[in-house]
Design an enzyme around this catalytic site. Structure first.
Site, PDB file in Angstrom:
ATOM      1  N   ASP A 249      37.398  37.500  39.742  1.00  0.00           N
ATOM      2  CA  ASP A 249      36.082  38.025  40.038  1.00  0.00           C
ATOM      3  C   ASP A 249      35.707  37.496  41.425  1.00  0.00           C
ATOM      4  OD1 ASP A 249      33.537  39.182  39.716  1.00  0.00           O
ATOM      5  OD2 ASP A 249      32.733  37.357  38.811  1.00  0.00           O
TER       6      ASP A 249
ATOM      7  N   ASP B  20      31.873  36.918  42.770  1.00  0.00           N
ATOM      8  CA  ASP B  20      30.709  36.036  42.761  1.00  0.00           C
ATOM      9  C   ASP B  20      30.899  34.871  41.792  1.00  0.00           C
ATOM     10  OD1 ASP B  20      28.893  37.589  44.528  1.00  0.00           O
ATOM     11  OD2 ASP B  20      29.139  39.104  42.962  1.00  0.00           O
TER      12      ASP B  20
END
Length: 488
Positions: A42, A44
């Site tokens: 991912d 963030d």
């Protein structure tokens, strides 16, 4: 207060000599990195971390949207973001406007129920819920479907919880009648709009050094994996230009050369379940192209798509894939339940909590608390008045010690991982959906690419703790602070 017994006080130096390493990787399930050929990430709070200024930005922007677009009283502007109020993993009773902490068995931790910014007395909580248990059908599912109880699992939800509590506080203090369900929806929509309308993205791009915590370790982790011939991919819900600028800042202009596949605006968790959306290529100017995608090419950026098409185009299936994310539901749940990928959870709060657990004051408090609990268990058989009076004094002291223990981590809600004795509901889901977990990706630098993670065998309630403790002490099982691992 009863003085710590000599036997329990002698344990403190022993525990202090075996402190946990906050940069270690912890295992829920046995996993060997030698089996991992493909690493996914991912964006963030996985590849990139943000400064404390970001949550203040989100809080202020959402608060202003409440005032300007939802016509909330301008007086709520007096409330500022408090980074020390909430913790991740809390539940919110949408109809009663109560923020609370729930354990792995669906029991509310009394003393952690807040209406606005004020704690609700235990007696009132018990009266409202006919005890302290929350039935399963009232709890939200993995995908955030709103039920009477919804859980905040995202790090970005910290300003949302605080804003909800502040607006609730304003209405209560001013005796304003309001509908809690409407308030919840309006705050949720305002927080969403901070993202969807690009307010957050534009602010970060305009002052990237203020909001992004630069870390050389991200580049080092990716470079190490590339040097060992590992394939890598990125799947994020963030937009293309935002990710590109952030990755150039923390990794370098050549960041795309490190990834075999890059997917933006993926709309997780729908990405893992919706088979209908095809991929679209994004060109260098951010324009979406219309040509059909027959192959996911290195160096290109793709938008939308779905995991089933991803698997078809890449052939990356099963336990040879390890995916890292910070959101236990949106990032990890479907991958481990439906697709057999290995999963790694990034839990930034872990590092600070371990550092607290390594302090002498915490160790002394926990040592005496456990000793006190043992005394209560063994001495409760004595029914004479004097013994019962002592037992009541011990129970009172135990309650005080529990509150002291909670305050080590967060004055309102305590630890992310524990209630008083039980694991939190957050930890229960973490244990189910993450094979390994760590404070940041940089922890990978402490391990060889063929390292095997073994979960520590903790004693079940019907097992002898002494037997398990003997196996689990020292560097054989527990990643203690003094343990050194060769970095290659």
């Amino acid at each position: 207060m009863i003085i710590i017994s000599s036997s329990s006080s002698k344990l403190v130096p022993s525990i202090m000599s075996n402190m946990l390493n906050p940069d270690a990787i912890f295992s829920n399930n046995e996993m060997s990195l030698s089996d991992i050929e493909i690493y996914g990430f991912d964006y963030d709070y996985t590849l990139v971390f943000y400064s404390k200024h970001l949550h203040t930005l989100i809080f202020n922007a959402a608060r202003d949207l409440l005032i300007n677009e939802h016509r909330y009283p301008a007086e709520i502007r007096k409330y500022d973001y408090d980074p020390n109020f909430a913790i991740r993993g809390l539940h919110y009773d949408v109809h009663r406007a109560l923020l609370m902490k729930i354990d792995a068995f669906h029991y509310i931790q009394l003393g952690t129920v807040y209406r606005g910014l004020s704690v609700v007395p235990d007696e009132e909580v018990i009266a409202m819920y006919d005890g302290s248990h929350v039935p399963l059908e009232q709890m939200s599912d993995f995908y955030g479907k709103v039920k009477p109880q919804t859980q905040f699992m995202d790090i970005f939800s910290l300003p949302e919880m605080t804003l909800l509590s502040c607006v609730n506080e304003y209405f209560l203090k001013n005796n304003i009648d309001y509908e809690p369900v409407h308030l919840y929806k309006d705050v949720k929509d305002s927080i969403r709009d901070v993202h969807i309308k690009g307010i957050m993205y534009r602010a970060i791009e305009a002052d990237i050094e203020k909001y992004i915590c630069y870390a050389e370790q991200t580049r080092a982790v990716l470079a190490k994996l590339a040097d060992h011939g590992k394939k890598m991919f990125l799947i994020t819900n963030s937009p293309s230009s935002f990710v590109d600028k952030g990755m150039k800042f923390i990794v370098g202009k050549d960041w795309r050369d490190l990834f075999d596949v890059v997917i933006v605006q993926a709309d997780k968790p729908n990405f893992f379940n919706d088979k209908r959306r095809p991929f679209r290529k994004v060109n260098e100017r951010g324009v979406l192209l219309w040509d059909k995608i027959h192959k996911l090419q290195k160096g290109q950026i793709y938008k939308q798509g779905n995991l089933y098409e991803f698997l078809k185009l890449t052939g990356w299936r099963g336990s040879k894939v390890l995916y890292f994310g910070d959101h236990i539901y949106s990032d990890l749940a479907d991958l481990t339940l439906k697709h057999g990928w290995r999963t790694g959870a990034i839990i930034p709060e872990l590092r600070s909590e371990i550092k607290i657990m390594n302090t002498e004051k915490y160790i002394q408090t926990m040592t005496w608390l456990q000793t006190l609990t043992g005394l209560l268990e063994h001495m409760q058989v004595h029914r004479d008045p004097d013994s019962q009076m002592i037992l009541e004094e011990w129970k009172k002291e135990r309650k005080e010690m529990r509150e002291m223990n909670r305050n080590f981590f967060n004055a309102q809600f305590g630890s992310l991982f524990r209630t008083d004795e039980n694991p939190t509901y957050f930890l229960r889901r973490l244990s189910r959906f993450a094979d390994i977990y760590m404070a940041s990706l940089s922890c990978l630098l402490n391990y060889e690419p063929d390292y095997t993670f073994y979960p520590r065998r903790t004693p079940l309630q019907h097992e002898l703790p002494g037997w398990s403790d003997q196996l689990c002490t020292g560097t054989f099982r527990i990643p203690f602070l003094q343990e050194t691992v060769q970095i290659k």
